[in-house]
Design a protein around this motif. Structure first.
Motif, PDB file in Angstrom:
ATOM      1  N   LEU A 524       0.824  -1.203   0.000  1.00  0.00           N
ATOM      2  CA  LEU A 524       0.000   0.000   0.000  1.00  0.00           C
ATOM      3  C   LEU A 524       0.860   1.255   0.000  1.00  0.00           C
ATOM      4  O   LEU A 524       1.824   1.355   0.758  1.00  0.00           O
ATOM      5  CB  LEU A 524      -0.903   0.027   1.236  1.00  0.00           C
ATOM      6  CG  LEU A 524      -2.008  -1.018   1.329  1.00  0.00           C
ATOM      7  CD1 LEU A 524      -2.785  -0.841   2.624  1.00  0.00           C
ATOM      8  CD2 LEU A 524      -2.948  -0.940   0.138  1.00  0.00           C
ATOM      9  N   ARG A 525       0.496   2.191  -0.836  1.00  0.00           N
ATOM     10  CA  ARG A 525       1.042   3.547  -0.823  1.00  0.00           C
ATOM     11  C   ARG A 525      -0.127   4.511  -0.775  1.00  0.00           C
ATOM     12  O   ARG A 525      -1.236   4.183  -1.139  1.00  0.00           O
ATOM     13  CB  ARG A 525       1.865   3.815  -2.092  1.00  0.00           C
ATOM     14  CG  ARG A 525       3.119   2.991  -2.222  1.00  0.00           C
ATOM     15  CD  ARG A 525       4.158   3.331  -1.169  1.00  0.00           C
ATOM     16  NE  ARG A 525       4.409   4.752  -1.054  1.00  0.00           N
ATOM     17  CZ  ARG A 525       5.212   5.454  -1.869  1.00  0.00           C
ATOM     18  NH1 ARG A 525       5.793   4.858  -2.882  1.00  0.00           N
ATOM     19  NH2 ARG A 525       5.410   6.738  -1.672  1.00  0.00           N
ATOM     20  N   GLY A 526       0.139   5.722  -0.354  1.00  0.00           N
ATOM     21  CA  GLY A 526      -0.901   6.732  -0.351  1.00  0.00           C
ATOM     22  C   GLY A 526      -1.738   6.710   0.908  1.00  0.00           C
ATOM     23  O   GLY A 526      -1.352   6.168   1.947  1.00  0.00           O
ATOM     24  N   ARG A 527      -2.918   7.296   0.825  1.00  0.00           N
ATOM     25  CA  ARG A 527      -3.746   7.591   1.988  1.00  0.00           C
ATOM     26  C   ARG A 527      -4.314   6.323   2.627  1.00  0.00           C
ATOM     27  O   ARG A 527      -4.892   5.489   1.941  1.00  0.00           O
ATOM     28  CB  ARG A 527      -4.887   8.530   1.595  1.00  0.00           C
ATOM     29  CG  ARG A 527      -4.427   9.847   1.008  1.00  0.00           C
ATOM     30  CD  ARG A 527      -5.608  10.632   0.470  1.00  0.00           C
ATOM     31  NE  ARG A 527      -6.453  11.086   1.551  1.00  0.00           N
ATOM     32  CZ  ARG A 527      -6.426  12.313   2.064  1.00  0.00           C
ATOM     33  NH1 ARG A 527      -5.569  13.203   1.582  1.00  0.00           N
ATOM     34  NH2 ARG A 527      -7.234  12.657   3.044  1.00  0.00           N
ATOM     35  N   VAL A 528      -4.156   6.210   3.946  1.00  0.00           N
ATOM     36  CA  VAL A 528      -4.772   5.129   4.712  1.00  0.00           C
ATOM     37  C   VAL A 528      -5.100   5.650   6.110  1.00  0.00           C
ATOM     38  O   VAL A 528      -4.525   6.638   6.578  1.00  0.00           O
ATOM     39  CB  VAL A 528      -3.866   3.876   4.853  1.00  0.00           C
ATOM     40  CG1 VAL A 528      -3.465   3.317   3.509  1.00  0.00           C
ATOM     41  CG2 VAL A 528      -2.637   4.186   5.704  1.00  0.00           C
ATOM     42  N   LEU A 529      -6.005   4.953   6.771  1.00  0.00           N
ATOM     43  CA  LEU A 529      -6.177   5.083   8.214  1.00  0.00           C
ATOM     44  C   LEU A 529      -5.598   3.826   8.835  1.00  0.00           C
ATOM     45  O   LEU A 529      -6.016   2.714   8.497  1.00  0.00           O
ATOM     46  CB  LEU A 529      -7.657   5.224   8.589  1.00  0.00           C
ATOM     47  CG  LEU A 529      -7.957   5.140  10.098  1.00  0.00           C
ATOM     48  CD1 LEU A 529      -7.336   6.313  10.838  1.00  0.00           C
ATOM     49  CD2 LEU A 529      -9.457   5.058  10.357  1.00  0.00           C
ATOM     50  N   GLY A 530      -4.629   3.986   9.705  1.00  0.00           N
ATOM     51  CA  GLY A 530      -4.012   2.845  10.369  1.00  0.00           C
ATOM     52  C   GLY A 530      -4.522   2.700  11.789  1.00  0.00           C
ATOM     53  O   GLY A 530      -4.483   3.666  12.571  1.00  0.00           O
ATOM     54  N   ILE A 531      -4.994   1.505  12.130  1.00  0.00           N
ATOM     55  CA  ILE A 531      -5.430   1.196  13.492  1.00  0.00           C
ATOM     56  C   ILE A 531      -4.381   0.287  14.106  1.00  0.00           C
ATOM     57  O   ILE A 531      -4.139  -0.814  13.607  1.00  0.00           O
ATOM     58  CB  ILE A 531      -6.814   0.524  13.502  1.00  0.00           C
ATOM     59  CG1 ILE A 531      -7.850   1.436  12.831  1.00  0.00           C
ATOM     60  CG2 ILE A 531      -7.232   0.192  14.922  1.00  0.00           C
ATOM     61  CD1 ILE A 531      -9.254   0.839  12.774  1.00  0.00           C
ATOM     62  N   SER A 532      -3.749   0.752  15.178  1.00  0.00           N
ATOM     63  CA  SER A 532      -2.621   0.047  15.778  1.00  0.00           C
ATOM     64  C   SER A 532      -2.925  -0.214  17.248  1.00  0.00           C
ATOM     65  O   SER A 532      -2.807   0.685  18.085  1.00  0.00           O
ATOM     66  CB  SER A 532      -1.346   0.878  15.619  1.00  0.00           C
ATOM     67  OG  SER A 532      -0.226   0.187  16.106  1.00  0.00           O
ATOM     68  N   TRP A 533      -3.331  -1.450  17.543  1.00  0.00           N
ATOM     69  CA  TRP A 533      -3.712  -1.823  18.907  1.00  0.00           C
ATOM     70  C   TRP A 533      -2.807  -2.941  19.413  1.00  0.00           C
ATOM     71  O   TRP A 533      -2.669  -3.984  18.768  1.00  0.00           O
ATOM     72  CB  TRP A 533      -5.158  -2.316  18.944  1.00  0.00           C
ATOM     73  CG  TRP A 533      -6.189  -1.260  18.649  1.00  0.00           C
ATOM     74  CD1 TRP A 533      -5.993   0.073  18.498  1.00  0.00           C
ATOM     75  CD2 TRP A 533      -7.599  -1.481  18.492  1.00  0.00           C
ATOM     76  NE1 TRP A 533      -7.191   0.709  18.250  1.00  0.00           N
ATOM     77  CE2 TRP A 533      -8.190  -0.212  18.236  1.00  0.00           C
ATOM     78  CE3 TRP A 533      -8.410  -2.615  18.540  1.00  0.00           C
ATOM     79  CZ2 TRP A 533      -9.555  -0.070  18.032  1.00  0.00           C
ATOM     80  CZ3 TRP A 533      -9.774  -2.471  18.336  1.00  0.00           C
ATOM     81  CH2 TRP A 533     -10.344  -1.201  18.090  1.00  0.00           C
ATOM     82  N   ASP A 534      -2.208  -2.724  20.562  1.00  0.00           N
ATOM     83  CA  ASP A 534      -1.379  -3.765  21.175  1.00  0.00           C
ATOM     84  C   ASP A 534      -1.330  -3.563  22.674  1.00  0.00           C
ATOM     85  O   ASP A 534      -2.170  -2.849  23.239  1.00  0.00           O
ATOM     86  CB  ASP A 534       0.012  -3.801  20.541  1.00  0.00           C
ATOM     87  CG  ASP A 534       0.827  -2.527  20.799  1.00  0.00           C
ATOM     88  OD1 ASP A 534       0.306  -1.608  21.478  1.00  0.00           O
ATOM     89  OD2 ASP A 534       1.977  -2.444  20.324  1.00  0.00           O
ATOM     90  N   GLY A 535      -0.343  -4.162  23.308  1.00  0.00           N
ATOM     91  CA  GLY A 535      -0.247  -4.075  24.756  1.00  0.00           C
ATOM     92  C   GLY A 535       0.569  -2.908  25.239  1.00  0.00           C
ATOM     93  O   GLY A 535       0.180  -2.184  26.159  1.00  0.00           O
ATOM     94  N   THR A 536       1.728  -2.701  24.610  1.00  0.00           N
ATOM     95  CA  THR A 536       2.671  -1.703  25.114  1.00  0.00           C
ATOM     96  C   THR A 536       3.492  -1.131  23.976  1.00  0.00           C
ATOM     97  O   THR A 536       3.984  -1.870  23.120  1.00  0.00           O
ATOM     98  CB  THR A 536       3.638  -2.335  26.137  1.00  0.00           C
ATOM     99  OG1 THR A 536       2.876  -2.871  27.221  1.00  0.00           O
ATOM    100  CG2 THR A 536       4.619  -1.321  26.686  1.00  0.00           C
TER     101      THR A 536
END
Length: 811
Positions: A524-536
């Motif tokens: 992927l290049r260009g516009r995205v919404l990234g959702i980044s869920w983890d512990g720490t």
């Protein structure tokens, strides 16, 4: 609300990228691909390269799947596919199919292949009494066998492998030198007359048996309930009878592995089906050349009696899944034929240490665990744990990338801004792997593990030195996490010339690296919404992040949403004690009155003697950092529900909360709130997901004795709906899902479905883990695509001074 419009044409059409390695040049492979593409009416191209054959085709998904199937089933007679790696990507609009001129650029190092599972031809020979390789545990050919774990240097020939000390006999030499033979230039070629051999050692190193007798006596020991350390392709396994509860418990005690599930090896697919449900995708994964451990759901109507082929309860306590693999080397095939029942085949190490690869090292490190050692004299050059894969969203997701996958590269974009000089990304602290960038190829190392011990850190340094030596390059740029106390970060700082040398070091924020890894995995290049869920993960404001949303608009990652923060009393101690996390959540809601709520399971989990210290931490904010972590919210709910107040391995509480849902299907979700606050000077305010209404509802449901399955489902569904609502607020059509929380099958698949329902296009991991094992790739990718972008966070200036290859800002 800016809801993206759904594009039906793009949904219907996809691009399939295929990298084929093996005997695929000079055998008419490109014309074969051309004819196949024309038959199926596919558009795209095929080309030879220095590392194999690359293909891109576009069409609707069913025709692409038919192409993949025919590619392997109908290939030219003399062609052999040693590895086939594919990804489904967005279409680019190909109109015809063409054979492109061969690409002669690039490093020949890309020809280094992973270890390949035993092929059908070799398997037939191994069990043919009339064949000279009958029951020979080191049988291989150009179609299969060790590669990455035996090569010492390039070019890949026998003199540069750990087979160099074995002089081929006349018959093996004849096979090796004749093009008509499938062992033509098979570098590990050997037979009982001239190749490696087995020995069985006692715990003090005394030789007890040799050759096939050694294997038979080892099998007898396993039948008798003893623990046998077995040297395989990429390291040692610790093996016991998986049906024997007492033996499994003894292995747990000696290995100091309290409850984390053990991996299993079954004789064949039929025996797996007796114990587990197996989907078509999972069946293909089990039988693939990579032969990974596949996470499979256990059948509900089976209980072990020690003899019926069903694993003992202690193999995977409190877990509806089993990690299952099939034999992938001749040694394993012969052993499993001899035994006929499933075995535990766990890594040959103590917990938190790297896997043993040398028999003398194993005697020292495993002598308090194993009763016997089945070893051989073919040296293992580098360790390679078993890879772990699961089905997610109808396709495979690699959870641990090692044997069978490493060191195949991920192709990074070719941008004018990037000079692509050799760069080394050193990854995270947990589930560490490193990645080396040469040209556009990002070579992601095999899984190294948690950098928690001296032995693990030494393994980390060895892998870095090994990659640089193997690919004949010296990194000029180093990329690391922003956490100042990570051993990997400190290594990069030293390697780059110290903290004052800004031109050789780039720092990438942990959760941005997660998003970037998934972008790289999906091209992927260009516009995205990234959702980044983890512990720490280390946040720019000094707090612990873990529930983050980033917008990438082509000019940098910007934090656009997060979860409401709460405190973690005891800091890292809260990671192992979900009760602490729960108290932190309750304190954020109720203040000091929380300690009077003894009817709440998490409060009752503390003794009266412990309460004053916890109270002081929270009231005075001492050793109680703020966090926005979704992973810790899982822990909090698991503790509130009484499922788990202490964990014995990473992610245990969150896993048990997911498993509590069982087969329940419901759309009910707990409530939540979205608010906004200043975003560090950005025109767009920071969206904050407030979990308090959900926690109030959880406590209410617990008081009413609602079923645990319903509580767990409502909590998961709340997270899904919160993600969807944020996506609607941001308005980006493409949504990227990354971070350790997205190993959760219920959460990930439900979020994929809901995003699609609302007109979004979700992307999740395929070849690279969503957990910290993918961080190194994300670090490289982020440093390539954004170069001089800055991050705007609520508690940091718009331009955060960090170190990059050109002294510019990188998050």
């Amino acid at each position: 609300m800016n809801k993206p419009m759904r594009s039906l044409s793009l949904e219907a059409r996809q691009r399939l990228r295929v990298s084929v390695r093996g005997a695929v040049q000079g055998v008419g492979f490109r014309p074969f691909v051309f004819r196949l593409a024309q038959t199926l009416n596919l558009a795209g191209w095929v080309t030879n390269s220095t590392s194999g054959v690359f293909i891109e085709v576009e069409a609707e998904r069913p025709r692409l799947e038919a192409f993949l199937d025919a590619l392997q089933r109908e290939k030219p007679p003399r062609a052999f596919i040693q590895s086939l790696e594919h990804s489904y990507l967005d279409p680019v609009g190909y109109r015809t199919f063409e054979i492109h001129e061969s690409d002669r650029t690039g490093e020949k190092t890309a020809l280094v292949l992973p270890d390949i599972a035993t092929c059908p031809e070799c398997l037939r020979e191994i069990f043919d009494p009339s064949n000279r390789r009958y029951l020979y545990p080191f049988t291989n050919c150009t179609h299969c066998g060790p590669r990455y774990t035996i090569i010492e240097a390039l070019p890949y020939d026998r003199a540069h492998t750990s087979m160099k000390k074995f002089q081929m006999c006349a018959r093996c030499r004849h096979e090796y030198e004749h093009p008509e033979n499938r062992r033509f230039h098979a570098q590990p070629n050997a037979c009982p007359e001239c190749g490696p051999a087995l020995e069985l050692w006692s715990a003090d190193g005394t030789t007890l048996a040799r050759h096939h007798a050694a294997l038979q006596r080892a099998a007898d020991a396993v039948r008798d309930g003893r623990i046998v350390a077995i040297k395989g392709i990429g390291g040692f396994h610790l093996v016991v009878d998986a049906r024997n509860e007492e033996a499994v418990r003894r292995l747990r005690s000696r290995k100091h592995r309290e409850e984390k599930p053990f991996a299993l090896m079954f004789r064949n697919l039929a025996s797996v089906r007796q114990v587990c449900d197996v989907s078509p995708v999972e069946e293909r994964l089990l039988q693939s050349p990579e032969a990974p451990i596949v996470l499979l759901r256990k059948k509900e109507n089976g209980q072990s009696n020690g003899t019926n082929g069903i694993p003992a309860p202690s193999v995977a306590p409190h877990n509806p899944y089993l990690g299952v693999m099939l034999p992938y080397s001749p040694l394993h095939h012969i052993l499993m034929r001899e035994l006929g029942f499933p075995i535990v085949a766990t890594s040959g190490n103590l917990s938190d240490e790297p896997i043993c690869i040398d028999e003398h090292e194993a005697l020292k490190r495993l002598h308090n665990i194993a009763d016997l050692f089945l070893v051989h004299d073919r040296p293992i050059v580098r360790h390679a744990d078993d890879s772990i894969v699961r089905e997610m969203g109808g396709r495979e997701m690699v959870v641990r990338r090692a044997r069978g996958f490493a060191p195949l590269p991920v192709l990074l974009p070719n941008t004018e801004e990037s000079d692509h000089r050799p760069a080394l990304a050193v990854g995270a602290h947990l589930k560490n792997s490193v990645a080396l960038l040469i040209g556009r190829n990002a070579f992601v190392s095999q899984h190294i593990g948690d950098l928690e011990t001296f032995e693990a850190y030494e393994a980390f340094k060895r892998v870095i030195a090994d990659l640089s030596r193997l690919y004949e390059t010296h990194p000029r740029t180093f990329v690391c996490d922003m956490h100042p106390d990570y051993l990997s970060t400190r290594y990069a700082q030293l390697a780059a010339g110290g903290a004052s040398e800004v031109r050789n070091l780039a720092e990438v924020q942990h959760h941005v690296a997660h998003v970037a890894a998934c972008m790289a995995d999906n091209d992927l290049r260009g516009r995205v919404l990234g959702i980044s869920w983890d512990g720490t993960g280390y946040g720019l404001d000094g707090s612990v992040w873990g529930g983050e949303f980033f917008s990438y608009e082509g000019d940098g990652f910007r934090r656009v949403a997060t979860f409401r923060q709460f405190r973690l009393p005891g800091g890292e101690a809260a990671i192992k004690e979900p009760r602490r996390t729960a108290i932190g959540v309750l304190f954020e809601m109720f203040g000091k009155d929380v300690f009077e709520k003894r009817e709440v399971a998490s409060v009752a989990a503390f003794s009266p003697e412990e309460v004053p210290l916890i109270r002081q931490m929270l009231e005075k904010s001492i050793n109680a950092p703020l966090t926005s972590s979704v992973g810790r919210l899982f822990d909090a709910v698991a503790s509130l529900a009484g499922l788990r107040h202490h964990v014995r391995h990473e992610g245990q509480a969150a896993m048990e909360l997911e498993f509590a849902i069982g087969s329940l299907e419901t759309n009910e979700a707990y409530p939540f709130l979205l608010s906004a606050r200043d975003n560090g000077g950005s025109e767009r305010p920071l969206i904050v997901v407030d979990w308090e209404p959900a926690m109030v509802a959880v406590l209410h449901d617990l008081h009413r004795n609602e079923p645990m399955s319903l509580i767990a489902a409502r909590f998961h569904n709340m997270l899904v709906e919160a993600a969807v609502r944020v996506a609607e607020r941001i308005g980006e059509e493409r949504v990227v899902l990354s971070g350790g929380c997205f190993q959760n099958k219920y959460l990930t698949e439900r979020l994929i479905a809901r995003l699609r329902q609302e007109g979004f296009r979700p992307y999740w991991h395929q070849r690279v883990p969503p957990n910290d094992g993918g961080i190194a790739l994300g670090q490289l990718y982020a440093s390539v695509i954004q170069r001089c972008d800055a991050v705007k966070s609520p508690s940091a200036p718009a331009h955060v001074p960090t170190k990059s290859p050109k002294g510019e800002v990188v998050i």
